[in-house]
Design a protein around this motif. Sequence first.
Motif, mmCIF file in Angstrom:
data_model
loop_
_atom_site.group_PDB
_atom_site.id
_atom_site.type_symbol
_atom_site.label_atom_id
_atom_site.label_comp_id
_atom_site.label_asym_id
_atom_site.label_seq_id
_atom_site.Cartn_x
_atom_site.Cartn_y
_atom_site.Cartn_z
ATOM 1 N N THR A 124 -10.492 1.680 -2.417
ATOM 2 C CA THR A 124 -9.261 1.711 -2.828
ATOM 3 C C THR A 124 -8.324 0.671 -2.480
ATOM 4 N N ILE A 125 -8.596 -0.034 -1.313
ATOM 5 C CA ILE A 125 -8.117 -1.159 -0.816
ATOM 6 C C ILE A 125 -8.374 -2.479 -1.725
ATOM 7 N N VAL A 126 -9.358 -2.601 -2.320
ATOM 8 C CA VAL A 126 -9.775 -3.792 -3.037
ATOM 9 C C VAL A 126 -9.204 -3.590 -4.485
ATOM 10 N N ALA A 127 -9.183 -2.016 -5.005
ATOM 11 C CA ALA A 127 -8.503 -2.059 -6.280
ATOM 12 C C ALA A 127 -7.027 -2.101 -6.082
ATOM 13 N N ALA A 128 -6.386 -1.600 -4.972
ATOM 14 C CA ALA A 128 -5.135 -1.875 -4.891
ATOM 15 C C ALA A 128 -4.754 -3.449 -4.888
ATOM 16 N N HIS A 129 -5.480 -4.285 -4.139
ATOM 17 C CA HIS A 129 -5.588 -5.662 -4.168
ATOM 18 C C HIS A 129 -5.463 -6.409 -5.615
ATOM 19 N N MET A 130 -6.139 -5.581 -6.696
ATOM 20 C CA MET A 130 -6.453 -6.185 -7.752
ATOM 21 C C MET A 130 -5.265 -5.510 -8.863
ATOM 22 N N GLY A 131 -4.362 -4.744 -8.352
ATOM 23 C CA GLY A 131 -3.521 -3.802 -9.120
ATOM 24 C C GLY A 131 -4.143 -2.989 -9.923
ATOM 25 N N LEU A 132 -5.201 -2.394 -9.776
ATOM 26 C CA LEU A 132 -5.867 -1.464 -10.310
ATOM 27 C C LEU A 132 -5.755 -0.022 -10.129
ATOM 28 N N PRO A 133 -4.992 0.745 -11.031
ATOM 29 C CA PRO A 133 -4.621 2.202 -10.666
ATOM 30 C C PRO A 133 -5.968 3.060 -10.114
ATOM 31 N N MET B 115 0.777 -1.209 -0.109
ATOM 32 C CA MET B 115 0.031 0.014 0.001
ATOM 33 C C MET B 115 0.923 1.289 0.003
ATOM 34 N N THR B 116 2.017 1.158 -0.586
ATOM 35 C CA THR B 116 2.795 2.329 -0.552
ATOM 36 C C THR B 116 2.369 3.589 -1.792
ATOM 37 N N GLU B 117 1.637 3.141 -2.746
ATOM 38 C CA GLU B 117 1.367 4.025 -3.533
ATOM 39 C C GLU B 117 -0.315 3.706 -3.892
ATOM 40 N N PRO B 118 -1.241 3.535 -3.034
ATOM 41 C CA PRO B 118 -2.643 3.428 -3.332
ATOM 42 C C PRO B 118 -3.246 4.250 -4.269
ATOM 43 N N TYR B 119 -2.826 5.538 -4.362
ATOM 44 C CA TYR B 119 -3.336 6.474 -5.201
ATOM 45 C C TYR B 119 -2.169 6.893 -6.179
ATOM 46 N N SER B 120 -2.511 6.451 -7.538
ATOM 47 C CA SER B 120 -1.357 6.574 -8.557
ATOM 48 C C SER B 120 -0.759 7.926 -8.632
ATOM 49 N N HIS B 121 0.473 8.115 -8.537
ATOM 50 C CA HIS B 121 0.972 9.309 -8.687
ATOM 51 C C HIS B 121 0.888 9.925 -10.213
ATOM 52 N N LYS B 122 0.904 8.964 -11.311
ATOM 53 C CA LYS B 122 0.711 9.175 -12.327
ATOM 54 C C LYS B 122 -0.530 10.076 -12.680
ATOM 55 N N LEU B 123 -1.447 9.222 -11.975
ATOM 56 C CA LEU B 123 -2.935 9.939 -12.393
ATOM 57 C C LEU B 123 -3.174 11.525 -11.493
ATOM 58 N N ILE B 124 -2.358 11.494 -10.502
ATOM 59 C CA ILE B 124 -2.318 12.686 -9.563
ATOM 60 C C ILE B 124 -1.661 13.809 -10.543
ATOM 61 N N ASN B 125 -0.532 13.589 -11.064
ATOM 62 C CA ASN B 125 0.228 14.556 -12.119
ATOM 63 C C ASN B 125 -0.651 14.780 -12.956
ATOM 64 N N ILE B 126 -1.474 13.836 -13.820
ATOM 65 C CA ILE B 126 -2.346 14.290 -15.023
ATOM 66 C C ILE B 126 -3.495 15.337 -14.339
#
Length: 272
Positions: free
Chosen positions: A218-227, A157-168
């Motif tokens: 978000t936790i479930v998305a992280a589990h499935m590798g979904l940004p 859970m080091t990056e649950p919220y995608s840095h790439k999407l945050i930058n966009i």
Amino acid sequence: MSTLTAQLQETTAFIKGIYPHTPVAGIVLGSGLGNFANEIDIEAEIDYKDIPHFPVSTVEGHKGKLIFGILEGKKVVAMAGRFHFYEGYTSQAVTYPIRVMKFLGIQTLLLSNAAGGVNPDFRVGDIMIINDHISFGTANPLIGKNEESMGPRFPDMTEPYSHKLINIAKTVAVSNNISVKEGIYFVVTGPTFETKAEYRMIHKLGADAVGMSTVQETIVAAHMGLPVFAMSVITDMGLGDHEKITHEEVLIAAKAAEPKLATIFKGIVASL
Ligand code: HPA
């Protein structure tokens, strides 16, 4: 095959029978933010109550349907209305639609919510990009047998919220003259709003906003590798000598800020 996988396959097959296309992004519209659905060129709508194994939403301001259509030239699926732990659903039920959207083929999840501000620099109507979260008292949706086919027992859970999407999102905000805050979301079960002492504690623990949703999804998305990209509309301020907080006021403030959120979501989807 596990019961969960079997249920997901049944739900997905039902939906594919109505809408056979693959959405690239899934969007969850929080309290007072349902108007965003008007931005979508709708191709199909399915009431939650008609979808096998879907829970049914009960909260005022939540429409309770899955919307399929085109946004910025891309196929998307949007949840108009989400499920909350405080409604009495298990954390697995709350997050079931996220698993369904992943099974439908989405590659990005966009979440929104109404939240109380505990950062003194925030004002009602501000938009906060969530860059991390603190989950203390809410049930983790991954408790129980792990679905190995979907993700690991102990997800990172080091990056649950995608840095790439945050930058966009930040680029979209700047080019549209929208000022955005960024911060940490603290999740509570609700349905009570916080006491003044709790708001102070949440602030001291390092959060910027507090709300009753989003983290389990978000936790479930992280589990499935979904940004994931997630955004809060600050609908009330928890710090200081504030007045009583009501659900009506939350809905009004969320609705007022919705166009800003819509611009950012659209900008992200356009970039996908
Ligand atoms: N606390 C918790 N949840 C909320 C709040 C709040 O102040 N505002 C909107 N959702």
